[in-house]
Enzyme design. Structure first.
Site, mmCIF file in Angstrom:
data_model
loop_
_atom_site.group_PDB
_atom_site.id
_atom_site.type_symbol
_atom_site.label_atom_id
_atom_site.label_comp_id
_atom_site.label_asym_id
_atom_site.label_seq_id
_atom_site.Cartn_x
_atom_site.Cartn_y
_atom_site.Cartn_z
ATOM 1 N N SER A 105 -4.363 2.475 14.217
ATOM 2 C CA SER A 105 -5.136 3.286 15.167
ATOM 3 C C SER A 105 -4.724 4.736 14.998
ATOM 4 O O SER A 105 -3.538 5.056 15.019
ATOM 5 C CB SER A 105 -4.860 2.798 16.591
ATOM 6 O OG SER A 105 -5.789 3.351 17.487
ATOM 7 N N GLY B 170 0.853 -1.192 0.000
ATOM 8 C CA GLY B 170 0.000 0.000 0.000
ATOM 9 C C GLY B 170 0.880 1.230 0.000
ATOM 10 O O GLY B 170 1.489 1.571 -0.996
ATOM 11 N N TYR C 7 3.420 4.408 24.086
ATOM 12 C CA TYR C 7 4.241 4.582 22.886
ATOM 13 C C TYR C 7 5.587 5.129 23.349
ATOM 14 O O TYR C 7 5.655 6.203 23.934
ATOM 15 C CB TYR C 7 3.537 5.562 21.952
ATOM 16 C CG TYR C 7 4.152 5.731 20.589
ATOM 17 C CD1 TYR C 7 3.678 4.993 19.501
ATOM 18 C CD2 TYR C 7 5.196 6.631 20.365
ATOM 19 C CE1 TYR C 7 4.215 5.157 18.236
ATOM 20 C CE2 TYR C 7 5.739 6.796 19.097
ATOM 21 C CZ TYR C 7 5.239 6.058 18.036
ATOM 22 O OH TYR C 7 5.766 6.228 16.784
#
Lengths: 549, 549
Positions: B235, B152, B471
């Site tokens: 997300s 992609g 994160y």
């Protein structure tokens, strides 16, 4: 920092099997417990006479002890094998135990139960104490060619717990009621692990003792089990606020003939496909769910009720859509159509009494005081702007008071010679009106063609940003073979649902009754994927034969 | 009734491939486009010199044309076979085309790209025009033993698009960029069907022309594709408001060597296992997602910004938890820890400048005016009660302004001899502090042990009622073999995540880099289930070998 410590989580069981509040078992040939049963009121009998020309006099039901039961095929060797796993007290071939697990509670189930002649039932009922015993029972049954029907509350209305033997001579019901405990309550994260055998009231009582609630209240709440909710993708009446049962599932433990699966490590993950979603909705055909870690919440500080009237169903549906899409959804959000509103069916205490005009909607708002105030004000503005008239709290409270009673009325109607059944679907908002019209037409046309004009009512009880469910209630005069009569109507309705782009079931699951439409749901290749998974986990095919796939 | 008619849905493509706004392609050896690249500021170079003792002078990168590339193994017969499916113009063995699909954008990917010596790359790049061509390419490749890497935007940071050949002599990249269209826009239901090849900006532009938005803004937004978002369970930064990408998926169309799957008929269903959840997150290993029907929403009328300061991370995390559990979540909800706040990393325009004290949190509120007013007031009250100090809109607007820039800074750091990488996980609220401490310790200890003390920063960017993501950003001086250096740190961090109960990835997916931890996520039996599904759909094993399972 204290309130984010894992240490707060309780890892001891809150209840041993003996400590759980007693679970109610339903009577063998009808919904619920004897105390819940009620004769039809004079008002309803009057309506039935007027509309369908039936007297409403109930026929007598058979006494449980008099019912002839198919002889148990369990061999002495099989019995010994199962006793070696769970103990002699927990392998039963007792008439009563078998009869209570003869199937679910669909109208066809209840009509078969009421019919003369011998009843089919599992050859034995086995009561494992824990996950390890479930695993050992499955291994034994896979080796010895015994079909296994996992059994929770027995509330299936799609044939999900019917004793379908497939190629097996022997079939047992695996009753999970001893797996009735709550563990690992984590009030910080809002999670708790529940044994699959807990019924709705048991779960709420054990969680309630910790100040918590699951908030899952389907119509089957009083009898259905945690494992059953997960295995069938149940949806509760407060789904707008707390989500469907599948939304609540954080972690699953599943026993299969090939071993144990423990799935779900985090609130969300990108670690590949979500295998929980294979077992949620697997209806005992891929494994037996033995425990579920669920999202729970503090018991609400406040509950606010508000009922609404809309001039018609289309306006009401557009209003529900607006409030959900605005992000202002209530905890409960329902809308009855004109027919259901006219009969006051949403308020069972007053059926046939003075009706709300147009279409009745019910909303409730739960949570902390500030949240309830803010959310109900936001929803009030959206629903008013969309054409709703606020009716105050009373009709919503009446709905809540009577919300578990409708299945009892179905039994009274069946006894009085009236056919009564429900079915449900869901679709996109843009397709809702068309789907409702086509399913209603399929039901009324197929019953009228048999000489029994039908009354079809409908409500929306579950809403999403992109669409909603439709729940239909059908009432007609019974023919001499009501099973055949309903079968024609059900086929027409199911075909209409699929042709009109709905799902064959939004929250009742597949069982035997919807199996024919599953290729339409997932395609032939999807069915092959499901079969490949089943073959990997259940190569002997003992798990709930004839259900789902 | 007009606004609930299916007729409003548009079933014509909004854009043919040629109509879609041009998609940006990233440079071969770094993140993004040349215009996005920026040298390190004097302030950052000063910090680097002070903390790590590096000069910050960039090393030169190789010119694309000078890079030696593994010779294409595509045979003339294979080329002819692929040309017969998609046409000669859409099978490329061009140096540039192959090099641009040589892999993803993890720090190890970029370090390999910057290293001397020949580069590996797909043997050819194939550009199918539509689902039928994807299907035909897969059938051809399955028959002729050619491995296929669906491609992609190429933004994977876990090796998801690296040319891993497995047992195959030939490997192609299947670039989906021609599947760049929007169809079946249904503004009533809030859904639209998007081709898998659309990039984030293309999707927003085409939907925006209809007054709609997807609201999915991960850091990879500018380059990543719809198919990639689905295949990796992406997300976005507005996940608190609009959900994860998997939450948005209503329907999927998937091409496999065995045929087509179309999954998802309704907003919610109880028709068995949810097979969409097998293909969302399947990373091209089970099939190629060619189109996705997604939940969309009207472009927000209003966006309100509010930044907050919390005295420490624990207080801030508890505040985020309170606002989500109260049902008052903002659209964006993030919290930087003390280290990240101190460096101003959340506000890339001002890194190293005057910092917010304590921990910075960013909130935004999107939607209709009334919703934004109601929700921001409710959230304000909860966050204030939880110890937050409102800082006004500016720091939140600065965060939004710089939110896609961090990967460019990583390239500048790598060029300057600094190791920089990120990793992420998620867990229950009650486990968040413990997991953060253990992962931080694993990273700092494993790098210090190599003589390169590290700076580890962390933020929460995705929140749920039951937990949140973490994160981490890691910065240290590069050793002479930075790939080996990072490999040791990554292993330590991954092991720490699993030992401490986190998930190995909340939104970066599995690829090659997290594969070793998948048995820890789903168990050996879970891996067997995934293999059984793969064997059913891809018996030759051509689909993205070496990834996921």
């Amino acid at each position: 920092m204290v309130d984010t410590q894992r240490a707060e989580a309780q890892s001891q069981p809150l209840a041993n099997p003996g400590d759980a509040p007693e679970a109610a078992s339903m009577v063998w040939d009808a919904w619920g417990i004897p105390a819940g049963q009620q004769p039809l009121s004079a008002q309803i009998r009057g309506l039935l006479a007027q509309v369908f020309g039936v007297s409403g006099d109930p026929v007598a039901r058979r006494d449980e002890g008099d019912v002839p039961l198919r002889e148990s095929a369990l061999t002495p060797a099989q019995r010994d094998g199962l006793v070696a796993v769970v103990g002699a007290a927990d392998v039963s071939v007792d008439h009563h135990d078998r009869l209570l697990r003869a199937g679910g509670k669909s109208t066809p189930d209840l009509l078969r139960r009421r019919a003369d002649g011998p009843q089919d039932a599992p050859d034995a009922v086995v009561f494992p104490a824990d996950h390890e015993q479930v695993l050992a029972v499955l291994e034994y049954c896979a080796t010895h060619e015994i079909a296994v029907v996992p059994f929770g509350g027995g509330t299936s209305v799609v044939g999900g717990v019917d004793p379908v033997r497939g190629r097996f001579a022997t079939l047992i019901a695996l009753d999970l009621r001893r797996l009735a405990w709550v563990r690992d309550v984590d009030p910080v994260s809002g999670t708790a692990t529940l044994g699959a055998g807990l019924t709705g009231p048991q779960a709420e009582e054990l969680l309630g003792a910790q100040g918590l609630s699951l908030g899952h209240f389907p119509q089957s709440f009083e009898f259905a089990s945690i494992g059953g909710f997960a295995a069938t993708r149940s949806s509760g009446q407060a789904s707008a606020g707390y989500g469907r049962f599948d939304d609540m599932v954080q972690r699953l433990k599943v026993a299969t003939p090939m071993g144990t699966l423990e799935l779900g490590r985090a609130p969300a993950s990108a670690a590949g496909p979500d295998l929980r979603e294979l077992f949620v909705g697997s209806e005992g055909a891929l494994g037996v769910i033995t425990e579920v870690t669920l999202r729970v919440h503090p018991k609400p500080e406040t509950v606010a009720y508000q009922a609404w009237s809309f001039p018609d169903f289309a306006t009401g549906a557009a209003a529900l859509r607006a409030v959900v899409q605005a992000g202002a959804a209530p905890t409960v959000l329902r809308l009855s159509d004109e027919a259901e509103t006219g009969l006051n069916l949403a308020r069972s205490g007053d059926i046939g009494g003075d009706a709300v005009t147009g279409c009745l909607a019910v909303t409730t708002f739960e949570g902390a005081e500030a949240h309830v105030v803010a959310r109900s004000a936001e929803a009030h503005a959206v629903l008013t702007a969309a054409g709703g008239t606020a009716l105050g709290a009373k009709p919503a409270q009446e709905w809540e008071h009577g919300r578990f009673k409708a299945p009892y009325m179905r039994d009274a109607l069946l006894d009085a010679g009236v056919l009564c059944e429900t079915l449900e679907t869901a679709t996109a908002w843009s397709n809702l009106a068309a789907l409702k019209a086509k399913v209603t037409a399929a039901l009324t046309d197929s019953l009228s063609a048999q000489g029994t004009p039908a009354l079809v009512m409908c409500h929306i009880s579950h809403t999403y940003p992109t669409g909603a469910s439709l729940y239909f209630t059908v009432v007609a005069k019974q023919l001499s073979d009501p099973l055949a009569q309903w079968s024609i109507a059900k086929q027409a309705a199911g075909d209409a649902i699929m042709a009109a782009g709905g799902t064959i079931t939004h929250h009742h699951a597949v069982g035997t009754d919807h199996r024919q439409w599953i290729p339409g749901e997932v395609g032939e290749l999807g069915v092959r994927v499901l079969r490949a998974v089943k073959k990997e986990l259940d190569p002997a095919g003992i798990l709930n034969p004839g259900k789902l796939i």
